[in-house]
Design an enzyme around this catalytic site. Structure first.
Site, PDB file in Angstrom:
ATOM      1  N   ASP A   1     142.134  83.417 103.666  1.00 41.44           N
ATOM      2  CA  ASP A   1     140.939  84.077 103.136  1.00 41.44           C
ATOM      3  C   ASP A   1     141.028  85.583 103.271  1.00 41.44           C
ATOM      4  OD1 ASP A   1     139.480  82.023 102.114  1.00 41.44           O
ATOM      5  OD2 ASP A   1     138.023  81.912 103.749  1.00 41.44           O
TER       6      ASP A   1
ATOM      7  N   GLU B   1     139.870  72.383  97.549  1.00 40.18           N
ATOM      8  CA  GLU B   1     140.303  73.779  97.374  1.00 40.18           C
ATOM      9  C   GLU B   1     141.203  74.201  98.532  1.00 40.18           C
ATOM     10  OE1 GLU B   1     138.287  78.232  96.937  1.00 40.18           O
ATOM     11  OE2 GLU B   1     137.191  76.599  97.916  1.00 40.18           O
ATOM     12  N   HIS B   2     140.707  74.063  99.747  1.00 44.62           N
ATOM     13  CA  HIS B   2     141.488  74.338 100.958  1.00 44.62           C
ATOM     14  C   HIS B   2     141.705  73.022 101.689  1.00 44.62           C
ATOM     15  CE1 HIS B   2     138.978  77.994 100.256  1.00 44.62           C
ATOM     16  NE2 HIS B   2     140.127  78.618 100.467  1.00 44.62           N
TER      17      HIS B   2
ATOM     18  N   TYR C   1     136.931  90.515  88.234  1.00 40.61           N
ATOM     19  CA  TYR C   1     135.562  90.512  88.740  1.00 40.61           C
ATOM     20  C   TYR C   1     135.630  90.408  90.257  1.00 40.61           C
ATOM     21  CZ  TYR C   1     130.649  89.756  89.421  1.00 40.61           C
ATOM     22  OH  TYR C   1     129.355  89.913  89.832  1.00 40.61           O
TER      23      TYR C   1
ATOM     24  N   HIS D   1     130.205  80.475 104.015  1.00 38.85           N
ATOM     25  CA  HIS D   1     130.308  81.173 102.728  1.00 38.85           C
ATOM     26  C   HIS D   1     129.033  81.032 101.908  1.00 38.85           C
ATOM     27  CE1 HIS D   1     134.259  82.920 102.127  1.00 38.85           C
ATOM     28  NE2 HIS D   1     134.823  81.884 102.724  1.00 38.85           N
TER      29      HIS D   1
ATOM     30  N   ASN E   1     129.289  84.046  91.076  1.00 43.57           N
ATOM     31  CA  ASN E   1     128.230  83.054  91.186  1.00 43.57           C
ATOM     32  C   ASN E   1     128.161  82.184  89.933  1.00 43.57           C
ATOM     33  OD1 ASN E   1     126.914  84.563  89.205  1.00 43.57           O
ATOM     34  ND2 ASN E   1     125.573  85.601  90.670  1.00 43.57           N
TER      35      ASN E   1
ATOM     36  N   GLU F   1     157.545  64.000  55.523  1.00 46.11           N
ATOM     37  CA  GLU F   1     156.139  64.324  55.774  1.00 46.11           C
ATOM     38  C   GLU F   1     155.413  64.827  54.534  1.00 46.11           C
ATOM     39  OE1 GLU F   1     156.862  65.709  60.449  1.00 46.11           O
ATOM     40  OE2 GLU F   1     156.775  67.192  58.827  1.00 46.11           O
TER      41      GLU F   1
ATOM     42  N   SER G   1     132.833  76.989  97.349  1.00 40.84           N
ATOM     43  CA  SER G   1     134.037  76.830  98.160  1.00 40.84           C
ATOM     44  C   SER G   1     134.101  75.447  98.805  1.00 40.84           C
ATOM     45  CB  SER G   1     134.092  77.908  99.237  1.00 40.84           C
ATOM     46  OG  SER G   1     135.355  77.906  99.876  1.00 40.84           O
TER      47      SER G   1
ATOM     48  N   HIS H   1     157.883  73.484  53.688  1.00 43.97           N
ATOM     49  CA  HIS H   1     158.743  73.431  54.875  1.00 43.97           C
ATOM     50  C   HIS H   1     160.167  73.048  54.485  1.00 43.97           C
ATOM     51  CE1 HIS H   1     155.054  73.659  57.194  1.00 43.97           C
ATOM     52  NE2 HIS H   1     155.726  73.612  58.334  1.00 43.97           N
TER      53      HIS H   1
ATOM     54  N   GLN I   1     134.196  77.892 107.036  1.00 49.26           N
ATOM     55  CA  GLN I   1     134.127  77.892 105.584  1.00 49.26           C
ATOM     56  C   GLN I   1     132.695  77.658 105.099  1.00 49.26           C
ATOM     57  OE1 GLN I   1     136.919  78.795 104.404  1.00 49.26           O
ATOM     58  NE2 GLN I   1     136.421  78.855 102.226  1.00 49.26           N
TER      59      GLN I   1
ATOM     60  N   GLN J   1     126.654  90.107  82.887  1.00 44.97           N
ATOM     61  CA  GLN J   1     126.778  91.299  82.041  1.00 44.97           C
ATOM     62  C   GLN J   1     128.131  91.992  82.231  1.00 44.97           C
ATOM     63  OE1 GLN J   1     124.391  90.720  84.301  1.00 44.97           O
ATOM     64  NE2 GLN J   1     123.926  92.523  85.546  1.00 44.97           N
TER      65      GLN J   1
END
Length: 428
Positions: free
Chosen positions: A356, A322-323, A128, A257, A209, A410, A232, A415, A254, A186
């Site tokens: 980035d 994250e960063h 994506y 964003h 998103n 067992e 982010s 088995h 940053q 979708q």
């Protein structure tokens, strides 16, 4: 998860976030569930309906043709094309170096007991590619190039129908086998279930998103995903040697964003803390993206003052940003003590912006403290490590008796018989 401004030993807050980074997701969950159900049932017809509804797009044919790919590439100005290729080359080089460390294994653990694993590329992956607030030219590079390095047989790219044509060019240059103009939940549904137009994939990667993220969460199981990415994040660790103007600049870089970007400074120096806060305020007065960056700083900005380095490390590992940038006198020494982060930027010359865009490390990274248990997208995301074993008669004589005894203990008679049969056949 709660906001990270709660009481923490050895830490006081010069600035706290004014909003919680996690909001009620019930409405998004319901909408996404409806979209997934409709696409699963109606296929392309539902995709087309949601494209009209959410993207104001009425494209008759979703797939980008070869001619359209070449036209998008021709429309890309020479410098942007060269810069995109520069990023591709760097991401590919680093992915290839990483892939070289992932080796097949064959080992004899006991005499006659042979085990190993193979590194098997996933057959078909869906990437994506977000349209976003800006045309993020590096986005297709980060998801598609490592897939091709890993040996994925077919890479499907989906991007919003209104995405800049440069994004199509980026998908093409990065090596996407097929490109579709489908965005949002979708797109995730189409790749997860397959339609008459879009093939079903085995794994979906890439940020998006809240609706894309929720769709990935809901299709996970039969379909693999890379991770669930939130807004982010950037945090900077700094001592008295930190440059306030540079740190303020990096935080705002940053923050532009998204209005929900989490930005923070963790420092042992009170004067630096105050200087960075003042620097952010000053820079916002002439930053062209101040509307977005300023909202992010106001709502989610944080400055934490720590009593010593140990407290700074502990709080940073708790945040698991994250960063994470390290601006201290001994940046490499401090970096070696850190455990939880998405990607680390050691020393003031290493900027998140480089990663980035084009330096080579991947910018698809864990957020919302997921860095405590996982790293970011990398070439290993696109392969399976699948084990195997084979035994000689000598190996059977070693493992069959304890296996049969354990199965009997067992109460698993089937088995026990399966283990014992091979041993009995060897004895006879």
């Amino acid at each position: 998860m709660t906001q990270f401004s709660e009481a923490f030993t050895g830490v006081t807050f010069i600035k706290k976030p004014s909003r919680n980074a996690v909001s009620d997701n019930a409405a998004v969950e319901q909408t996404v569930a409806e979209i997934l159900s409709a696409v699963h049932e109606k296929g392309d017809a539902a995709v087309r309906e949601y494209s009209r509804k959410f993207d104001q797009s009425d494209i008759a044919i979703f797939e980008v043709s070869k001619d359209e790919r070449h036209a998008a590439l021709a429309a890309l100005d020479p410098q942007s094309c060269a810069d995109t290729q520069f990023a591709i080359d760097n991401v590919r080089a680093f992915a290839e170096a990483q892939f070289a460390t992932m080796l097949p294994l064959e080992v004899e653990t006991l005499p006659g007991v042979h085990m190993g694993h193979r590194v098997i590329p996933i057959e078909r992956v869906g990437c994506y590619v977000p349209g976003g607030r800006y045309p993020l030219l590096s986005a297709p590079v980060m998801t598609i190039v490592p897939a091709k390095v890993a040996g994925v047989k077919e890479v499907i790219a989906c991007l919003p129908p209104n995405a800049h044509s440069a994004m199509i060019a980026g998908c093409h240059l990065s090596g996407a086998d097929r490109i579709f103009r489908i965005g949002g939940a979708q797109a995730i549904a189409a790749m997860a279930f397959g339609t008459s137009t879009v093939p079903r994939v085995d794994k979906i990667v890439g940020p998006g998103n809240a609706f894309v993220n929720e769709a990935k969460r809901q299709v996970f199981g039969p379909i693999g995903i890379d991770q669930l990415a939130g807004p982010s994040e950037i945090y900077v660790l700094a001592d008295e040697t930190g440059n306030a103007e540079m740190i303020a600049t990096d935080l705002l870089a940053q923050a532009e964003h998204d209005v929900r970007t989490r930005v923070g400074l963790i420092t042992t120096d009170a004067l630096l803390a105050k200087a960075v806060e003042a620097g952010v305020t000053r820079q916002l007065t002439d930053l062209s993206t101040a509307e977005t960056a300023g909202a992010a700083w106001c709502d989610y900005g944080e400055i934490a003052l720590c009593e010593d380095e140990a407290a700074m490390i502990a709080y940073s590992d708790y945040i698991a940003a994250e960063h994470l940038q390290v601006h201290t006198a001994d940046a490499h020494g401090l970096a070696n003590k850190l455990r939880n982060y998405g990607s680390l930027f050691i020393g003031e010359l290493a900027s998140v912006v480089y990663s980035d865009k084009c330096s080579g490390t991947n910018h698809t990274l864990p957020t919302m403290a997921a860095g405590r248990y996982t790293g970011g997208l990398w070439v290993g995301t696109y392969v399976k490590i699948a084990t195997h074993q084979w035994l000689t008669p000598q190996g059977v004589r070693q493992v069959a008796p304890p296996a049969a005894r354990q199965a009997a203990t067992e109460g698993m008679e089937g088995h026990r018989r399966a283990a014992q049969m091979r041993l009995d056949r060897l004895s006879s």
